[in-house]
Design a protein around this motif. Structure first.
Motif, short mmCIF file in Angstrom:
data_model
loop_
_atom_site.label_atom_id
_atom_site.label_comp_id
_atom_site.label_asym_id
_atom_site.label_seq_id
_atom_site.Cartn_x
_atom_site.Cartn_y
_atom_site.Cartn_z
N ASP A 212 0.86 -1.18 0.00
CA ASP A 212 0.00 0.00 0.00
C ASP A 212 0.90 1.24 0.00
O ASP A 212 2.10 1.14 0.29
N GLY A 226 -6.01 6.60 4.25
CA GLY A 226 -6.46 5.20 4.29
C GLY A 226 -5.70 4.33 3.29
O GLY A 226 -5.75 3.10 3.37
N TYR A 269 -5.15 -9.85 8.45
CA TYR A 269 -4.37 -8.95 7.60
C TYR A 269 -3.24 -8.41 8.46
O TYR A 269 -3.47 -7.65 9.39
N ARG A 287 -9.90 -7.88 8.77
CA ARG A 287 -10.76 -7.71 7.59
C ARG A 287 -9.89 -7.51 6.36
O ARG A 287 -8.67 -7.38 6.47
N GLY A 289 -8.13 -5.54 3.42
CA GLY A 289 -7.58 -4.19 3.33
C GLY A 289 -8.26 -3.38 2.24
O GLY A 289 -8.78 -3.93 1.27
N ASP A 290 -8.25 -2.08 2.41
CA ASP A 290 -8.77 -1.17 1.40
C ASP A 290 -7.71 -0.12 1.18
O ASP A 290 -7.42 0.64 2.10
N GLU A 292 -6.02 -2.66 -0.68
CA GLU A 292 -5.33 -3.89 -1.06
C GLU A 292 -6.25 -4.85 -1.83
O GLU A 292 -5.85 -5.46 -2.83
N1 GLY Z 1 -4.93 -0.13 3.46
C1 GLY Z 1 -4.90 -0.08 4.86
C2 GLY Z 1 -6.04 -0.71 5.54
O1 GLY Z 1 -6.92 -1.29 4.94
O2 GLY Z 1 -6.07 -0.65 6.77
#
Ligand code: GLY
Ligand code: AMP
Length: 427
Positions: A212, A226, A269, A287, A289-290, A292
Motif C-alpha cells: 500500500d 487510508g 491482515y 478484515r 484491506g482497502d 489492497e
Molecule cells: N490499506 C490499509 C487498511 O486497509 O487498513
C-alpha cells in the motif's frame, strides 16, 4: 446462492465484483453500497450498525452468505448476532476482532505468542506516558488503543510531538474512549508490506502480498491516508521471507486464538515492516484491506464464493493453495482535493465511459450517480486498477485510464508501484 456484502467502499465493490463471477451466485445485495456497486448489485439502504435490521434482512431474503467489509461492525459483534440466528457470515466474531479493535489486546497477544513486533509499553494515564517519553530515544510511535479510522497513530520525533499526541488522545480525548489507553512502541525502519490470509480457525491460506502507499503525496510525503494505491504482488517478500511470515506471524496468530479458545474465521491482515532483523508486525487487521483488496482480487482465479464458504464451514484445508493469474496489478486511488483533510463532494466526474480496456477495472470508493452523471461522494473516490504481464505494464495501463477520468481537484499519486521498479529484488 444469494449473497450480501456489507460496506460502501472500493473494497466492497471489489468483493461484489469478484463474487459475481462465481457461477453459484444468483443475486448479490450490498448494504449500503454506493452508486458504482449499484451497477452490479442491489444496494439496500440500511444502517450497518443496526444488527437487528441486518439479520432480519438476511433471514427474510434467504441470504446464503453475508460478507463483512469494514472493521467497525466486526468489532461490535455483527458476526455473533448473525451466528445467534444461524445465518452464515464471513468475518471474525467480536472476541477475535479485538486483534484490530484494541491495540493493547493485539500487542499483549503478540507478546504472549512470541510474534515479532515492536517493543512496547501500555499506559492508562497521560502523566505516566509523558514521564516515560522523557527517558526514550526518539522517534517513538504513539497509538490509541481503540479504533480511530486509521488516524490513531502518531510518529513522534521529539518530546514536544509526543506530549501533544498523548495529551490529544488522553486528555483532549480526540478519539473518545479509543484513547483511554495508549501504546507507545519503538519505531521500526524498513519497507511496509500488506499480507492478507484467510483462516477458518484450523488452517490458514495466504493471499498474495501487496504494498500500500499510505502517505498522500508522491515519494511517501504528506499526511497518512487510508491508502492511496497498491501494487500486487510485491517482490519484497521473496520465498524465504514469505515462509518466515507464515511460520512466525500468520500461523502463530491462528494458533494463539486456538489457545485462547476463540475460533477466528475470516481475514487476518498483517501490516508488516520488513526490518533488518526480519519481518515485524505493525498492526493486525481483522478484515480485507482497502485498497489492497482492489489490487489482490483481480489476480485471484479461484472462485471467491467457494473460498469464503470454506472459511465459514471450516473446510479451508481443501484449499492448500490458490490459483493466481501470473500477472501484476496496480490500483491507483483518485481522491478529492483536500483528502485526508476536509474535502468537497458533489464534484462532477467525467470520462468514466472513455475507459474501454478490459484489463482495467474501476472500483468506486465514493461516487454518486444522478441520471447519467457521476459526482464525487467521498475522500477516496475511485480505485483504478490495471492488470498486465509485468508491474511496469500494469502501471502504464492503470495510469492511462486515470488520465482519461477527470474531476476538479482530482488528487492521485503518480508513483504507485514505482519504488518496486527500482528495488533490486526480482522474482
Ligand atoms: N490499506 C490499509 C487498511 O486497509 O487498513
Ligand atoms: P497502523 O494503523 O498501526 O498500521 O499505523 C499506521 C502507519 O504508521 C503504518 O502503516 C506505518 O507507516 C506507521 N507505523 C505504525 N507503527 C509503526 C512503528 N512501530 N514503526 C514505524 N512506523 C510505524
Amino acid at each position: 446462492m444469494k449473497v450480501l456484502v456489507i460496506g460502501s467502499g472500493g473494497r466492497e465493490h471489489a468483493l461484489v465484483w469478484k463474487l459475481k463471477k462465481s457461477k453459484k451466485v444468483d443475486k448479490i445485495f450490498c448494504i449500503p453500497g454506493n452508486s458504482g456497486i449499484a451497477q452490479i448489485a442491489k444496494c439496500v439502504n440500511l444502517k450497518i450498525d443496526d444488527f437487528k435490521s441486518l439479520t432480519d434482512f438476511a433471514s427474510r431474503n434467504k441470504i446464503g452468505l453475508t460478507v463483512v467489509g469494514p472493521e467497525v461492525p466486526l468489532a461490535n459483534g455483527i458476526v455473533d448476532e448473525f451466528q445467534k440466528r444461524r445465518l452464515k457470515i464471513f468475518g471474525p466474531n467480536r472476541k477475535a476482532a479485538q486483534i484490530e479493535s484494541s491495540k493493547v489486546f493485539a500487542k499483549e497477544f503478540m507478546r504472549k505468542y512470541h510474534i515479532p513486533t515492536a517493543a512496547f509499553r501500555v499506559f492508562s494515564t497521560a502523566a505516566e506516558a509523558i514521564g516515560f517519553c522523557n527517558s526514550v530515544e526518539f522517534p517513538v510511535v504513539i497509538k490509541a488503543d481503540g479504533l480511530a479510522a486509521g488516524k490513531g497513530v502518531v510518529v513522534a520525533r521529539d518530546i514536544g510531538q509526543a506530549t501533544k499526541a498523548i495529551e490529544d488522545m488522553m486528555l483532549n480525548k480526540i478519539f473518545g474512549k479509543a484513547g483511554e489507553r495508549i501504546v507507545i512502541e519503538s519505531f521500526l525502519k524498513g519497507q511496509e508490506v500488506s499480507m492478507m490470509a484467510l483462516t477458518d480457525g484450523k488452517s490458514i491460506v495466504p493471499l498474495l502480498p501487496s504494498q500500500d502507499h499510505k502517505q498522500a503525496y508522491d515519494g511517501n510525503r504528506g499526511p497518512n491516508t487510508g491508502g492511496m494505491g497498491v501494487y500486487c504482488p510485491t517482490t519484497l517478500l521473496d520465498e524465504s521471507l514469505s515462509e518466515q511470515v507464515n511460520d512466525y506471524i500468520l500461523n502463530p496468530i491462528m494458533h494463539g486464538f486456538q489457545q485462547e479458545g476463540v475460533t477466528y474465521k475470516g481475514v487476518i491482515y498483517a501490516g508488516l515492516m520488513l526490518t533488518e532483523s526480519g519481518p515485524k508486525v505493525l498492526e493486525v487487521n481483522c478484515r480485507f484491506g482497502d485498497p489492497e483488496t482492489q489490487a489482490v482480487l483481480p489476480l485471484l482465479k479461484t472462485d471467491l464464493l467457494d473460498l469464503l464458504m470454506a472459511v465459514v464451514n471450516q473446510k479451508l484445508s481443501s484449499f492448500s493453495r490458490l490459483d493466481w493469474r501470473q500477472e501484476s496489478s496496480v490500483c491507483v486511488i483518485m481522491a478529492s482535493k483536500g483528502y485526508p483533510g476536509k474535502y468537497r463532494t458533489g464534484v462532477k466526474i467525467t470520462g468514466l465511459n472513455n475507459v474501454n480496456d478490459n484489463m482495467v477495472q474501476i472500483f468506486h470508493s465514493g461516487t454518486l450517480q444522478k441520471g447519467n452523471q457521476w459526482f464525487t461522494n467521498g475522500g477516496r473516490v475511485l480505485g483504478v486498477v490495471g492488470i498486465d504481464k509485468t508491474l511496469k505494464q500494469a502501471m502504464n495501463r492503470a495510469y492511462r485510464a486515470v488520465h482519461k477520468i477527470r474531476f476538479e481537484g482530482a488528487m492521485f499519486r503518480r508513483d504507485i508501484g514505482a519504488s518496486a521498479l527500482k528495488t533490486p529484488v526480482t522474482s
